[in-house]
Design an enzyme around this catalytic site. Sequence first.
Site, PDB file in Angstrom:
ATOM      1  N   ARG A   3      -1.376  -7.325 -21.732  1.00  0.00           N
ATOM      2  CA  ARG A   3      -2.374  -7.038 -23.027  1.00  0.00           C
ATOM      3  C   ARG A   3      -1.407  -5.773 -23.771  1.00  0.00           C
ATOM      4  O   ARG A   3      -1.748  -5.641 -25.175  1.00  0.00           O
ATOM      5  CB  ARG A   3      -3.557  -6.209 -22.479  1.00  0.00           C
ATOM      6  CG  ARG A   3      -3.287  -4.824 -21.870  1.00  0.00           C
ATOM      7  CD  ARG A   3      -4.648  -4.328 -21.362  1.00  0.00           C
ATOM      8  NE  ARG A   3      -5.354  -4.324 -22.414  1.00  0.00           N
ATOM      9  CZ  ARG A   3      -5.522  -2.836 -22.812  1.00  0.00           C
ATOM     10  NH1 ARG A   3      -4.663  -1.650 -22.529  1.00  0.00           N
ATOM     11  NH2 ARG A   3      -6.400  -2.526 -23.877  1.00  0.00           N
ATOM     12  N   PRO A  57       0.854  -1.250   0.084  1.00  0.00           N
ATOM     13  CA  PRO A  57       0.046   0.073   0.131  1.00  0.00           C
ATOM     14  C   PRO A  57       0.825   1.192  -0.012  1.00  0.00           C
ATOM     15  O   PRO A  57       0.388   2.425  -0.352  1.00  0.00           O
ATOM     16  CB  PRO A  57      -0.770  -0.077   1.276  1.00  0.00           C
ATOM     17  CG  PRO A  57      -1.020  -1.511   1.446  1.00  0.00           C
ATOM     18  CD  PRO A  57       0.389  -2.275   1.167  1.00  0.00           C
ATOM     19  N   GLU A  85      -0.068  -8.962   8.414  1.00  0.00           N
ATOM     20  CA  GLU A  85      -0.187  -7.591   8.720  1.00  0.00           C
ATOM     21  C   GLU A  85       0.790  -6.980   8.009  1.00  0.00           C
ATOM     22  O   GLU A  85       0.757  -5.646   7.950  1.00  0.00           O
ATOM     23  CB  GLU A  85       0.214  -7.567  10.353  1.00  0.00           C
ATOM     24  CG  GLU A  85       0.292  -6.379  11.143  1.00  0.00           C
ATOM     25  CD  GLU A  85      -1.283  -5.605  10.661  1.00  0.00           C
ATOM     26  OE1 GLU A  85      -1.160  -4.583  11.028  1.00  0.00           O
ATOM     27  OE2 GLU A  85      -2.346  -6.383  10.742  1.00  0.00           O
ATOM     28  N   ASP A 137      -6.254   4.183 -25.472  1.00  0.00           N
ATOM     29  CA  ASP A 137      -6.726   3.696 -24.280  1.00  0.00           C
ATOM     30  C   ASP A 137      -6.696   5.117 -23.350  1.00  0.00           C
ATOM     31  O   ASP A 137      -5.752   5.846 -23.236  1.00  0.00           O
ATOM     32  CB  ASP A 137      -5.678   2.731 -23.318  1.00  0.00           C
ATOM     33  CG  ASP A 137      -5.790   1.350 -23.806  1.00  0.00           C
ATOM     34  OD1 ASP A 137      -6.959   1.123 -24.243  1.00  0.00           O
ATOM     35  OD2 ASP A 137      -5.031   0.376 -23.474  1.00  0.00           O
TER      36      ASP A 137
END
Length: 223
Positions: free
Chosen positions: A150, A86, A113, A164
């Site tokens: 992709r 994160p 954790e 895109d």
Amino acid sequence: MKIDILTLFPNMFNGSFEESIIKRAQENKKVEINLINFRDYTTDPHNKVDDTPYGGGAGMVLMCQPIFDCIKTIKTEESKIILLTPDGIPYKQKMAYDLSEEKHLIIICGHYEGFDDRIRSICDLEISIGDYVLTGGEIPAMVLVDSIVRLIPGVINERSHIDDSFKDNYLLDYPSYTKPRVFEGMEVPEILLSGDHKKIAEYRYTESLKRTKERRPDLIDKK
């Protein structure tokens, strides 16, 4: 390209790489994806890969030894090691393009954790897919693989990703339409039926800019 994913839960990937474009890319030898359970590399007699954190606190922390030994076994001079966390760098389309040019990616899925901070020392890049916390790195790994594969030449028609969203790092995609021309009173914009490719390109750029200003003004500000 070769992609090795280090995970404690390889079964979570069942189906995600066995359908559609990712499946065809593997069948056509454009990419090789390996799921590696780093529990297989632990030297702990009880097969442990985590332990309680020094200093106290809730949860368990992934230990260095299994991950270090696993990396030593599979790493080559062409490897780029990615840690999913994160607090990593926010993932962007430009990063997907850059990573699609690598020959070997090793993706480490965190869990529990957290992980022993010394694991960062063997990583080349730390990535976050958003400002939220998941139960582990498996879903982010799927996101990375899907967005990268992709873009590998020959996997999809190049034109399919040239326009895109985020291709230029600041514009969302323009609206698209298909048959029928009228559906429940909603009509396809007349300009798209004109055959005038220059005007269509101008219309699409204008719509992309409009949509971005309405939905993601922060992208315009950054530009």
